[in-house]
Design a protein around this motif. Sequence first.
Motif, PDB file in Angstrom:
ATOM      1  N   MET A   1       0.851  -1.184   0.000  1.00 22.50           N
ATOM      2  CA  MET A   1       0.000   0.000   0.000  1.00 22.50           C
ATOM      3  C   MET A   1       0.892   1.241   0.000  1.00 22.50           C
ATOM      4  SD  MET A   1      -2.893  -1.530   0.118  1.00 22.50           S
ATOM      5  CE  MET A   1      -3.633  -3.089   0.668  1.00 22.50           C
ATOM      6  N   HIS A   2       0.977   1.921  -1.125  1.00 22.29           N
ATOM      7  CA  HIS A   2       1.819   3.112  -1.215  1.00 22.29           C
ATOM      8  C   HIS A   2       1.051   4.329  -0.695  1.00 22.29           C
ATOM      9  CE1 HIS A   2       5.063   1.180  -3.432  1.00 22.29           C
ATOM     10  NE2 HIS A   2       4.142   0.541  -4.122  1.00 22.29           N
ATOM     11  N   PRO A   3       1.754   5.289  -0.089  1.00 24.44           N
ATOM     12  CA  PRO A   3       1.081   6.459   0.493  1.00 24.44           C
ATOM     13  C   PRO A   3       0.286   7.273  -0.518  1.00 24.44           C
ATOM     14  CG  PRO A   3       3.356   6.295   1.248  1.00 24.44           C
ATOM     15  CD  PRO A   3       3.195   5.283   0.177  1.00 24.44           C
ATOM     16  N   SER A   4       0.654   7.207  -1.787  1.00 22.51           N
ATOM     17  CA  SER A   4      -0.024   8.002  -2.811  1.00 22.51           C
ATOM     18  C   SER A   4      -1.327   7.363  -3.259  1.00 22.51           C
ATOM     19  CB  SER A   4       0.893   8.194  -4.015  1.00 22.51           C
ATOM     20  OG  SER A   4       1.379   6.946  -4.472  1.00 22.51           O
ATOM     21  N   LYS A   5      -1.898   6.518  -2.422  1.00 27.77           N
ATOM     22  CA  LYS A   5      -3.119   5.770  -2.700  1.00 27.77           C
ATOM     23  C   LYS A   5      -2.947   4.982  -3.994  1.00 27.77           C
ATOM     24  CE  LYS A   5      -7.740   5.754  -1.242  1.00 27.77           C
ATOM     25  NZ  LYS A   5      -9.009   6.386  -0.976  1.00 27.77           N
ATOM     26  N   THR A   6      -1.836   4.324  -4.066  1.00 29.27           N
ATOM     27  CA  THR A   6      -1.528   3.425  -5.176  1.00 29.27           C
ATOM     28  C   THR A   6      -1.291   2.033  -4.600  1.00 29.27           C
ATOM     29  OG1 THR A   6      -0.538   5.199  -6.480  1.00 29.27           O
ATOM     30  CG2 THR A   6       0.053   2.944  -7.077  1.00 29.27           C
ATOM     31  N   LEU A   7      -1.998   1.062  -5.143  1.00 30.46           N
ATOM     32  CA  LEU A   7      -1.921  -0.317  -4.666  1.00 30.46           C
ATOM     33  C   LEU A   7      -1.005  -1.114  -5.587  1.00 30.46           C
ATOM     34  CD1 LEU A   7      -3.018  -2.685  -2.887  1.00 30.46           C
ATOM     35  CD2 LEU A   7      -4.834  -2.929  -4.597  1.00 30.46           C
ATOM     36  N   GLU A   8      -0.018  -1.774  -5.002  1.00 29.55           N
ATOM     37  CA  GLU A   8       0.881  -2.632  -5.776  1.00 29.55           C
ATOM     38  C   GLU A   8       0.568  -4.093  -5.466  1.00 29.55           C
ATOM     39  OE1 GLU A   8       5.631  -3.763  -6.291  1.00 29.55           O
ATOM     40  OE2 GLU A   8       5.022  -2.063  -5.021  1.00 29.55           O
ATOM     41  N   LEU A   9       0.335  -4.865  -6.528  1.00 28.78           N
ATOM     42  CA  LEU A   9       0.107  -6.298  -6.398  1.00 28.78           C
ATOM     43  C   LEU A   9       1.226  -7.052  -7.099  1.00 28.78           C
ATOM     44  CD1 LEU A   9      -3.724  -6.699  -7.153  1.00 28.78           C
ATOM     45  CD2 LEU A   9      -2.600  -6.530  -4.930  1.00 28.78           C
ATOM     46  N   GLN A  10       1.875  -7.933  -6.358  1.00 28.48           N
ATOM     47  CA  GLN A  10       2.875  -8.826  -6.950  1.00 28.48           C
ATOM     48  C   GLN A  10       2.261 -10.228  -7.017  1.00 28.48           C
ATOM     49  OE1 GLN A  10       6.668  -8.599  -4.968  1.00 28.48           O
ATOM     50  NE2 GLN A  10       6.756  -6.357  -5.121  1.00 28.48           N
ATOM     51  N   MET A  11       2.322 -10.833  -8.191  1.00 25.09           N
ATOM     52  CA  MET A  11       1.614 -12.092  -8.421  1.00 25.09           C
ATOM     53  C   MET A  11       2.493 -13.093  -9.153  1.00 25.09           C
ATOM     54  SD  MET A  11      -1.955 -10.349  -9.701  1.00 25.09           S
ATOM     55  CE  MET A  11      -1.077  -9.023 -10.531  1.00 25.09           C
ATOM     56  N   LYS A  12       2.053 -14.361  -9.083  1.00 21.41           N
ATOM     57  CA  LYS A  12       2.697 -15.440  -9.823  1.00 21.41           C
ATOM     58  C   LYS A  12       1.614 -16.272 -10.498  1.00 21.41           C
ATOM     59  CE  LYS A  12       6.983 -16.034  -7.183  1.00 21.41           C
ATOM     60  NZ  LYS A  12       7.847 -16.997  -6.439  1.00 21.41           N
ATOM     61  N   LYS A  13       1.964 -16.754 -11.698  1.00 20.60           N
ATOM     62  CA  LYS A  13       1.045 -17.587 -12.464  1.00 20.60           C
ATOM     63  C   LYS A  13       1.865 -18.553 -13.298  1.00 20.60           C
ATOM     64  CE  LYS A  13      -2.578 -17.236 -15.993  1.00 20.60           C
ATOM     65  NZ  LYS A  13      -3.340 -16.306 -16.858  1.00 20.60           N
ATOM     66  N   LYS A  14       1.506 -19.789 -13.278  1.00 23.63           N
ATOM     67  CA  LYS A  14       2.256 -20.822 -14.002  1.00 23.63           C
ATOM     68  C   LYS A  14       2.250 -20.531 -15.497  1.00 23.63           C
ATOM     69  CE  LYS A  14       2.653 -25.830 -14.582  1.00 23.63           C
ATOM     70  NZ  LYS A  14       2.070 -27.161 -14.256  1.00 23.63           N
ATOM     71  N   GLY A  15       3.459 -20.566 -16.083  1.00 21.27           N
ATOM     72  CA  GLY A  15       3.598 -20.377 -17.520  1.00 21.27           C
ATOM     73  C   GLY A  15       3.519 -18.933 -17.974  1.00 21.27           C
ATOM     74  N   PHE A  16       3.491 -17.984 -17.048  1.00 19.28           N
ATOM     75  CA  PHE A  16       3.367 -16.571 -17.414  1.00 19.28           C
ATOM     76  C   PHE A  16       4.712 -16.036 -17.909  1.00 19.28           C
ATOM     77  CE2 PHE A  16       3.218 -12.025 -16.754  1.00 19.28           C
ATOM     78  CZ  PHE A  16       1.933 -11.679 -17.121  1.00 19.28           C
ATOM     79  N   LYS A  17       4.741 -15.503 -19.124  1.00 20.47           N
ATOM     80  CA  LYS A  17       5.950 -14.909 -19.695  1.00 20.47           C
ATOM     81  C   LYS A  17       5.599 -13.533 -20.240  1.00 20.47           C
ATOM     82  CE  LYS A  17       8.038 -19.332 -21.026  1.00 20.47           C
ATOM     83  NZ  LYS A  17       8.579 -20.148 -22.155  1.00 20.47           N
ATOM     84  N   MET A  18       6.465 -12.589 -19.999  1.00 24.15           N
ATOM     85  CA  MET A  18       6.180 -11.214 -20.383  1.00 24.15           C
ATOM     86  C   MET A  18       7.383 -10.560 -21.031  1.00 24.15           C
ATOM     87  SD  MET A  18       6.565  -9.038 -16.837  1.00 24.15           S
ATOM     88  CE  MET A  18       6.888  -7.549 -17.787  1.00 24.15           C
ATOM     89  N   GLU A  19       7.113  -9.427 -21.684  1.00 22.73           N
ATOM     90  CA  GLU A  19       8.146  -8.545 -22.207  1.00 22.73           C
ATOM     91  C   GLU A  19       7.942  -7.169 -21.579  1.00 22.73           C
ATOM     92  OE1 GLU A  19      10.619  -9.474 -24.077  1.00 22.73           O
ATOM     93  OE2 GLU A  19       9.907 -11.517 -24.427  1.00 22.73           O
ATOM     94  N   VAL A  20       8.929  -6.318 -21.697  1.00 19.04           N
ATOM     95  CA  VAL A  20       8.817  -4.985 -21.084  1.00 19.04           C
ATOM     96  C   VAL A  20       7.646  -4.218 -21.700  1.00 19.04           C
ATOM     97  CG1 VAL A  20      11.245  -4.785 -20.483  1.00 19.04           C
ATOM     98  CG2 VAL A  20      10.493  -4.049 -22.740  1.00 19.04           C
ATOM     99  N   GLY A  21       6.957  -3.457 -20.852  1.00 21.79           N
ATOM    100  CA  GLY A  21       5.908  -2.568 -21.331  1.00 21.79           C
ATOM    101  C   GLY A  21       4.587  -3.227 -21.644  1.00 21.79           C
ATOM    102  N   GLN A  22       4.461  -4.539 -21.457  1.00 21.44           N
ATOM    103  CA  GLN A  22       3.198  -5.197 -21.775  1.00 21.44           C
ATOM    104  C   GLN A  22       2.164  -4.936 -20.676  1.00 21.44           C
ATOM    105  OE1 GLN A  22       4.342  -9.343 -22.511  1.00 21.44           O
ATOM    106  NE2 GLN A  22       4.281  -8.933 -24.709  1.00 21.44           N
ATOM    107  N   TYR A  23       0.908  -5.313 -20.975  1.00 19.38           N
ATOM    108  CA  TYR A  23      -0.160  -5.107 -19.997  1.00 19.38           C
ATOM    109  C   TYR A  23      -1.009  -6.357 -19.874  1.00 19.38           C
ATOM    110  CZ  TYR A  23      -3.439  -4.420 -23.904  1.00 19.38           C
ATOM    111  OH  TYR A  23      -4.211  -4.583 -25.043  1.00 19.38           O
ATOM    112  N   ILE A  24      -1.774  -6.417 -18.797  1.00 20.69           N
ATOM    113  CA  ILE A  24      -2.680  -7.540 -18.553  1.00 20.69           C
ATOM    114  C   ILE A  24      -4.077  -6.992 -18.277  1.00 20.69           C
ATOM    115  CG2 ILE A  24      -0.879  -9.048 -17.621  1.00 20.69           C
ATOM    116  CD1 ILE A  24      -1.985  -8.328 -14.799  1.00 20.69           C
TER     117      ILE A  24
END
Length: 534
Positions: free
Chosen positions: A269-292
């Motif tokens: 929980m960041h003070p700027s009312k920004t929520l950060e979620l760190q997650m894991k998912k089997k087989g998930f592969k990403m490149e920079v700048g992508q979105y979900i």
Amino acid sequence: MAFLVDRFYYTRVILGHALSWARAPAACLNFNCMLILLPVCRNLLSFLRGSIQCCSRTAARQLDRNITFHKLVAYMIAFHTAVHTIAHLFNFERFMNAQLEANTSSLTHVLSLIGNEGNESYLNPIRSNETSQTVVMFTTVAGLTGVVITLSLILIITSSMEVIRRSYFEVFWFTHHLFIVFFIGLVLHGVGRIVRCQTADSLNHHNPTKCYSKFEDWGSDSACPKPEFAGNPPMTWKWVVGPMFLYVCERLVRFYRSQQKVVITKVVMHPSKTLELQMKKKGFKMEVGQYIFLKCPSISHLEWHPFTLTSAPEEDHFSIHIRIVGDWTQALYSACGGDKNAVQDAWELPRVAVDGPFGTASEDVFRYEVVMLVGAGIGVTPFASILKSVWYKHVQQNANVFTKKIYFYWLCPETQAFEWFADLLQSLERQMTDKNMSDFLNYNIYLTRWKDKEAAHIRVQYEAEDDPITGLKQKTLYGKPNWDNEFSTIANSHPGCKVGVFLCGPTPLAKALAKQCHTQSQSGTEFIFNKENF
């Protein structure tokens, strides 16, 4: 062509030019309705983008404008629907007038009477002079589906306005799914065959260009028997069946992904009312700048919301930062314990579903030797992924990266927003200095609004070694950048280079940067503009 003209000869006798005004937009509607679903097939676009960017960076960049293309096609559908509907209102009026004519010796009335006797096909779909256009509209397949199509389209387009989409996203989301009703009505619209023409077999025995003047002797004159008519077979399904199949496959892929298990490993929980979620998912592969796309079933089983990934491909998890600005994000914030003082247990965290990742323009960032990254507010999120990846590549892996220089600009309206991102910049600044690579990353942070109390504190602390807001060696700048000077400086520093300009921010800023890219590219250095679209 002459054959087609002759087939509609008698139809034009009754309807005149209104026939063309109805049929031409209908053909355009078929074409545009074929296109409208393709830009929102995100998995297909990501696949195409990954396939063609190896061959053509320009072609891949066109796919990043998929939402803009989707909107333009929607506007054309609305325009052609309006023309088609107005033309058919005139057509029904003329069909009715032809049926009501008292002068039985007129060709239009004679054509309307054909079909009254047994085993005769008709031309005029209005078969009685005791009805009205309104009754016909709501009692025929073409009329009823036309009303449904038009109402669905009006609701879809009006709910897609910027003010509705941003303030009442749920209204936009649910109303947009009326496209299912729209396409069902579209496919069924031609089943009624309300626009009729002379049959091919009848043309062999009855030439309208020779027989139209002998209409009083039709049937008795063997050279001019009564013409026979039939409705045009429905054609729309042939245009839309392919895109509809692709879209169904797209939704099946999304459904399959939504059933895959996602584990929330960390909540910040960041003070700027920004929520950060760190997650894991089997087989998930990403490149920079992508979105979900993220769904939280405990909040809504239907709503999917896009978020840019802020983690790097080199990390063992993927993360997003969510600014709390609406009902859905507030509900997610509460579900993750944002409004509680106590630490929430892992089993109490909500279940989430993830669809993606999907490609964006930012994927191409390491294909340019010189890069400009411009983020506004929370729009800095795709560049967090890029800068983290830079850190891993240069500091930890000592990888050889094609990109030699990054200019980073962050425009923010409030000091609290700097808090979650400043840690990353401080780490990068420190590591780059240790590696003697301080020239690799040039960052400029702009505070666009501030309060009097903040200004007094900044003025007192400004002479300190570190910036009083971000804690960086680089001082925070105030106001907005002078883009003329910034682009000119970069152009002079890198003559003859291709500079990739990447923006995640509002439309006015996008227009300003696109204009600068066009103007400054005439001086030898080529600036190539890329904008994030969701």
